[in-house]
Design an enzyme around this catalytic site. Structure first.
Site, PDB file in Angstrom:
ATOM      1  CG  ASN A 155      -2.161  -0.859   1.016  1.00  0.00           C
ATOM      2  OD1 ASN A 155      -2.597  -1.067  -0.108  1.00  0.00           O
ATOM      3  ND2 ASN A 155      -2.713  -1.355   2.105  1.00  0.00           N
ATOM      4  CD  GLU A 173      -2.488  -6.672   6.609  1.00  0.00           C
ATOM      5  OE1 GLU A 173      -1.492  -6.387   7.292  1.00  0.00           O
ATOM      6  OE2 GLU A 173      -3.486  -5.913   6.513  1.00  0.00           O
TER       7      GLU A 173
END
Length: 456
Positions: free
Chosen positions: A338, A373
Site C-alpha cells: 500500500n 490483509e
C-alpha cells in the site's frame, strides 16, 4: 472418518454382525428392529447414514425409506438398503423410493465399508451446505429441500468414456430414451472434453486398455467446474479391488457388467437428481445470502459471518467428537504494498489472493476475510495432517507465481499461516482463534512464507 450409523433389521444376528464390523472401524452405532422404531430414532437423533433391511414385518424397508425421504428432517440422510433380494427390479425399486445405494446379502466387508464411507462423505458435504444456509440470516432451507421433489432427473448431459466403441454404443442406446450421451473413446482427451462442455454425469469404463480409469477420474476432478461432477464406473467382477479403491477416493457409484438397463437408468437418475439438487442448493445459498455477510472487495464471507459460523461448527464438532481445524493467513509485508504502490494496487492484490485461496481450499472449507490483509479458513472434519496439507497447498499457490496487478513488473507475494485444531470440549471460538493467531505470529518471527501448527 467417523459417523453415527443406524442399523435397521428385524434379525438380531444380522444387527450384531453389522454392529461389530462398523464399531471396529470406529463408527458410532444405533440399532432398530423395526421400521417404526427406526423412524422414531431418526426423529430424536442426528444420524449420518442408515443401513436398512428390506424384508421386515409390518413395514418393509421400501416404505421406511419412502417416509425418511419425504421428511425434511431426514431427507438428506443417506440410506443404504441391504437385502437378500437380488433381482434388478428390487434394486430399481429401492433406488426409486430414494435409497442412495443397495447391497445384497451376504454383504462383502470391503464393499460395505467403501459404500458407507462414500455416503458419509456425501452427507458431510450436504451438512456443511445446510449449515452455511442456516448461518446466513437463518435461510429457510426447508424450501430448498422440498424443491428436491420437483427436480427432474431426465434430459441429462452425459459423457461416456470407453475405448471399446461397441460397448459404448450399447450403453448409449440404453440411456438414449432419457439422456443425451457423448462418447469419448480416447481417455487421454477426458480433461479437454469436460473443459469444453457442461456435463452432469460421467460414466467411465474400467476397461480402458493402457489407461488407468482412476487416473482418468482424478483428472476430470482437476477441472474447476467439474470438481463435483458425479462419476459412475462400469466394471467387471475382476475389477472389484479397484472399484473399492475408487469409492474410497470419492467416486460416486459403480455398476457391474453385464449392465442391466433399468438398474443403469435408475442409478443415472439418482446421480443426476442429486447433482441438480446440490447445484440448486448452492445457488440458493449464494443468491439469498445477504450482502451484510460478504466482503465487497474479495467476495469472501466477512468477519461477522465467520464468527457466527465458527460458533455453530465448533459446537457440532464437540457434540459429535469430530475434528475441526482453523487456519489464519496474513499476507507478508502488505503495508509496504500500500505504501509503495497505493491502495488500488493493494486492493488488486487482495482480490487475486482471495481467488487463489478459494481455488486451493476444499469444497467443504469456509474461507473468509478476517480483516485487512488477514484471512481465515474453517475446515470441518479435518485432522492435523490434512490441515497442514491444505495450508501448505495454499502457501505454495500464493508464492509460486507473481501477482499480475497492473504494474510494469508482476509483484511477488507470500503468506504466513497459523493453524489450530479443536482439541477438547473446553475449547471456545476465542481459544481456537487465539491459538491459530499465536502460531501465525510464530510463522512471522521465523521468517514468513511459512506454515506453523499450534503445538498446544
Amino acid at each position: 472418518m467417523t459417523a453415527r450409523v443406524l442399523i435397521v433389521d428385524d434379525v438380531p444376528t444380522n444387527v450384531r454382525l453389522l454392529e461389530a464390523r462398523l464399531t471396529a472401524e470406529y463408527f458410532e452405532v444405533l440399532t432398530a428392529n423395526s421400521g417404526p422404531q427406526a423412524l422414531a430414532i431418526c426423529a430424536e437423533n442426528d444420524v449420518d447414514i442408515i443401513l436398512l433391511d428390506v424384508m421386515m414385518p409390518d413395514m418393509d424397508g421400501f416404505e421406511v425409506c419412502r417416509r425418511l425421504k419425504a421428511n425434511p428432517k431426514t431427507h438428506h440422510v443417506p440410506v443404504l438398503m441391504i437385502t437378500a433380494l437380488d433381482q434388478p427390479s428390487d434394486r430399481v425399486r429401492g433406488l426409486e423410493v430414494g435409497a442412495d445405494d443397495f447391497l445384497t446379502k451376504p454383504v462383502d466387508d470391503m464393499q460395505l465399508m467403501a459404500r458407507v464411507k462414500s455416503l458419509v462423505r456425501l452427507k458431510g458435504l450436504t451438512d456443511e451446505l445446510r449449515a452455511r444456509a442456516m448461518t446466513g440470516q437463518q435461510i429457510a432451507i426447508e424450501d430448498a429441500l422440498r424443491a428436491m421433489d420437483n427436480i427432474s432427473a431426465s434430459g441429462g448431459s452425459l459423457l461416456l468414456i470407453d475405448s471399446d466403441v461397441r460397448h459404448a454404443e450399447r450403453i448409449r442406446a440404453q440411456l438414449a430414451s432419457e439422456h443425451k450421451v457423448d462418447i469419448l473413446t480416447a481417455p487421454a482427451d477426458a480433461v479437454f472434453q469436460v473443459s469444453g462442455s457442461r456435463y452432469e454425469l460421467a460414466l467411465v469404463s474400467m476397461a480402458l486398455g493402457e489407461f488407468d480409469p482412476l487416473r482418468v477420474c482424478s483428472q476430470i476432478r482437476t477441472v474447476d467446474h467439474t470438481r463435483g461432477l458425479p462419476i459412475i464406473l462400469i466394471a467387471e467382477e475382476a475389477d472389484k479391488p479397484k472399484v473399492l479403491r475408487a469409492l474410497d477416493l470419492g467416486i460416486n457409484d459403480f455398476i457391474s457388467r453385464p449392465v442391466e438397463r433399468n438398474e443403469l437408468l435408475a442409478r443415472v437418475r439418482t446421480q443426476i437428481r442429486r447433482h441438480r439438487y446440490a447445484m440448486e442448493l448452492r445457488e440458493s445459498v449464494n443468491s439469498t445470502m445477504a450482502l451484510a455477510v460478504t466482503d465487497d472487495l474479495t467476495g469472501l464471507y466477512n468477519r461477522r459471518y465467520f464468527d457466527r459460523h465458527l460458533n455453530v461448527m465448533l459446537g457440532k464438532a464437540q457434540n459429535q467428537e469430530r475434528d475441526l481445524a482453523l487456519m489464519i493467513l496474513d499476507i507478508d509485508h502488505f503495508k509496504a504494498v500500500n505504501d509503495n504502490y497505493g491502495h488500488d494496487i493493494g486492493d488488486a492484490v487482495l482480490r487475486e489472493f482471495s481467488a487463489r485461496l478459494k481455488r486451493n481450499v476444499r469444497g467443504v472449507d469456509l474461507a473468509c476475510r478476517f480483516g485487512g490483509e488477514e484471512f481465515v479458513v474453517l475446515m470441518p472434519d479435518t485432522d492435523v495432517a490434512s490441515a497442514e496439507m491444505v495450508a501448505e497447498r495454499v502457501r505454495h499457490a500464493i508464492a509460486e507465481r507473481p501477482f499480475e496487478v497492473g504494474l510494469q513488473r508482476p509483484l511477488s507475494v507470500t503468506v504466513s499461516v497459523g493453524v489450530s485444531l479443536n482439541e477438547d470440549a473446553v475449547d471456545t471460538p476465542e481459544t481456537l482463534i487465539k491459538r491459530a493467531d499465536v502460531a501465525l505470529y510464530r510463522a512471522k518471527r521465523e521468517g514468513r512464507n511459512k506454515v506453523v501448527l499450534d503445538a498446544a
